[in-house]
Structures are given as C-alpha cells and as structure tokens.
Design a protein around this motif. Structure first.
Motif, short mmCIF file in Angstrom:
data_model
loop_
_atom_site.label_atom_id
_atom_site.label_comp_id
_atom_site.label_asym_id
_atom_site.label_seq_id
_atom_site.Cartn_x
_atom_site.Cartn_y
_atom_site.Cartn_z
N CYS A 23 -9.44 93.91 53.35
CA CYS A 23 -9.96 94.42 52.09
C CYS A 23 -8.81 95.01 51.30
N HIS A 24 -8.71 94.62 50.04
CA HIS A 24 -7.61 95.06 49.18
C HIS A 24 -8.17 95.43 47.82
N GLN A 25 -7.78 96.62 47.32
CA GLN A 25 -8.24 97.02 45.99
C GLN A 25 -7.03 97.39 45.12
N THR A 26 -7.20 97.12 43.82
CA THR A 26 -6.09 97.29 42.88
C THR A 26 -6.27 98.49 41.97
N TRP A 27 -7.30 99.31 42.19
CA TRP A 27 -7.56 100.44 41.30
C TRP A 27 -6.90 101.74 41.76
N SER A 28 -6.27 101.74 42.90
CA SER A 28 -5.75 102.98 43.49
C SER A 28 -6.86 103.99 43.77
N HIS A 29 -8.03 103.50 44.07
CA HIS A 29 -9.12 104.39 44.45
C HIS A 29 -8.80 105.09 45.76
N SER A 30 -9.18 106.37 45.81
CA SER A 30 -8.94 107.13 47.04
C SER A 30 -9.87 106.68 48.17
N TYR A 47 -17.44 102.50 58.51
CA TYR A 47 -16.36 103.46 58.41
C TYR A 47 -16.07 103.73 56.95
N TYR A 48 -15.48 104.88 56.69
CA TYR A 48 -14.96 105.11 55.36
C TYR A 48 -13.65 105.86 55.46
N SER A 49 -12.93 105.87 54.35
CA SER A 49 -11.63 106.50 54.31
C SER A 49 -11.48 107.25 53.01
N ALA A 50 -11.07 108.49 53.11
CA ALA A 50 -10.91 109.32 51.91
C ALA A 50 -9.52 109.19 51.30
N ALA A 51 -8.58 108.68 52.06
CA ALA A 51 -7.21 108.53 51.58
C ALA A 51 -6.43 107.81 52.67
N ALA A 52 -5.21 107.47 52.36
CA ALA A 52 -4.36 106.83 53.37
C ALA A 52 -4.27 107.72 54.61
N SER A 67 -8.07 101.01 59.91
CA SER A 67 -6.81 101.69 59.65
C SER A 67 -6.60 101.75 58.15
N ARG A 68 -5.79 102.66 57.71
CA ARG A 68 -5.50 102.76 56.27
C ARG A 68 -4.08 103.31 56.11
N SER A 69 -3.11 102.44 56.36
CA SER A 69 -1.71 102.85 56.23
C SER A 69 -1.29 102.88 54.76
N LYS A 70 -1.95 102.08 53.92
CA LYS A 70 -1.67 102.07 52.49
C LYS A 70 -2.98 102.28 51.73
N ASN A 73 -5.19 99.06 51.00
CA ASN A 73 -5.71 98.18 52.05
C ASN A 73 -6.54 98.94 53.07
N PHE A 74 -7.61 98.30 53.53
CA PHE A 74 -8.50 98.96 54.48
C PHE A 74 -9.07 97.89 55.41
N PRO A 75 -8.27 97.41 56.36
CA PRO A 75 -8.76 96.36 57.26
C PRO A 75 -9.75 96.88 58.29
#
Lengths: 112, 113
Positions: A23-30, A47-52, A67-70, A73-75
């Motif tokens: 999953c890849h997003q281009t909006w820089s959403h947190s 799962y969800y992620s609030a930030a990297a 994982s969310r290293s960047k 991206n949220f694989p």
C-alpha cells in the motif's frame, strides 16, 4: 491523482505461504489502515498506523504483520496464509484519525 | 461490546422511490459519523460525514443523514433514488477517545430501472 495504490490487485496463493500486500499513498497522510472485507462482516480493521514506526492492532490482527518504515508505505504481511484469510483487503489513509479515510482499490486474495 | 449495526442487509427499490438506510451504534462517548458508498468493483468513497453542529448533514449526490444522539442513530436518506445509486453503503463510527473506527456490515442497495 495517484492517491493511494494497492498491489497486487489479485493474488492466489497456497496455505502456509507468506504473502505481502503493498500500500502506497502520495498525500503524506499520517494515518494508514488495513481492512478486510468479508460478506456479512463489512470492513474489519486489521492494523492501523498513526505515523512511521507506530502501529497498533485492530479488531482482527491475528495472523497478520505490518510495518511502516516510511510514511507513504504500509505493507501487510500474512506470515503463513490460511484459507480463512481469503478476503478482499483494503488499505486506507487519513490526515487525522477522525477524518474521512481515502481507500485504495483493494486486493482480492484467494488462499487455496 | 462496541458495535455498529446496519439494519438492512439488502434493499431493493424502484427508481424514484425514497430511501432510508438505518445505522445504530453502541458507543457512549463523543463520535464522528460517516457514510461511505462502494459502487460495484470500486473502492469505498465518502458520501457524507458528521462531526458536530447541525445534526442534519447533506452529502454528495443528493444524500443526507440525520444524527439523533438520543437514539444513537445516523440514518441515511435520499428522496428519490436512481439506478446509478445501486451500490453497497457502509456506516462508520469513529470514537474520538481512542481513535477507534468501526464499520457496519453494509447494506446492499439495488435500484431497479
């Protein structure tokens, strides 16, 4: 607009295999989210992620890893796929946790 | 347990009929409320949202929803449906205290031409 993209769109695999959905997003959403959609259950949060580097379990997280290293991206990984994980998987993102979410086109995953 | 209930699993209407889809939730705290639509083969799209203020919210494509706090409800309405409204509709509730977002099971709407 690119927005949020998921890959692959379709995947067939066997039980016991490891599968990663991208999953890849281009909006820089947190915030980013993974849901599975099953008949009669609607969307259930995996799962969800609030930030990297910040992730939290959702309602149905067993058997999944994220994982969310960047930020963009949220694989989502199924470490050892089971038939019960056959589903349509949607990734979503939002600027804040209570804001409307923007959804990807989904990945239809079949596990034989 | 916290939950979101959509009363109707499948609704079939003729064009020009009026629509009301029910949504109830069981959270006791402050909530944000959403309705999403999923057209066949597509991803979810936001129809409308309620955060605060006027409990009658207008969204896109002629849809509206009314938040009734005392009934924990957020029903979706449209005065006159069209064939192109055939889709699945999802109610979602965000509980502000813990960032929890829950979706209902969805209501499939079929509009006959």
């Amino acid at each position: 607009d690119a927005g949020i993209t998921q890959s692959p769109r379709y995947k067939i695999t066997e039980t016991g295999r490891q599968v990663t959905l991208m999953c890849h997003q281009t909006w820089s959403h947190s915030y980013m989210f993974w849901y599975r959609q099953d008949l009669g259950h609607g969307l259930r949060l995996i799962y969800y992620s609030a930030a990297a580097d910040i992730t939290d379990k959702g309602e149905v997280s067993d058997g999944y890893v994220v994982s969310r290293s960047k930020t963009e991206n949220f694989p989502l990984t199924l470490e050892s796929a089971t038939r019960s994980q056959t589903s349509v998987y949607f990734c979503a993102s939002s600027g804040y946790s209570n804001q409307p979410q923007h959804f990807g086109d989904g990945t239809r995953l079949s596990i034989l | 347990a916290q939950s979101v209930s959509q009363h109707n699993h499948h609704v079939i209407l003729s064009e020009a009929a009026s629509l009301e889809l029910g949504c109830n939730y069981s959270y006791g705290g402050t909530v944000n409320l959403f309705w999403y639509v999923q057209y066949p083969g597509q991803h979810l799209q936001l129809l409308l949202k309620y955060f605060s203020g006027d409990p009658l919210v207008k969204g896109i494509k002629g849809f509206e929803a009314e938040f009734i706090k005392s009934k924990f409800s957020f029903n979706l309405r449209k005065p006159s449906v069209q064939w192109s409204d055939t889709a699945e509709y999802f109610c979602a509730v965000n509980l502000m205290e813990n960032n929890d977002m829950r979706f209902g099971a969805g209501t499939r709407l079929t509009v006959k031409p």
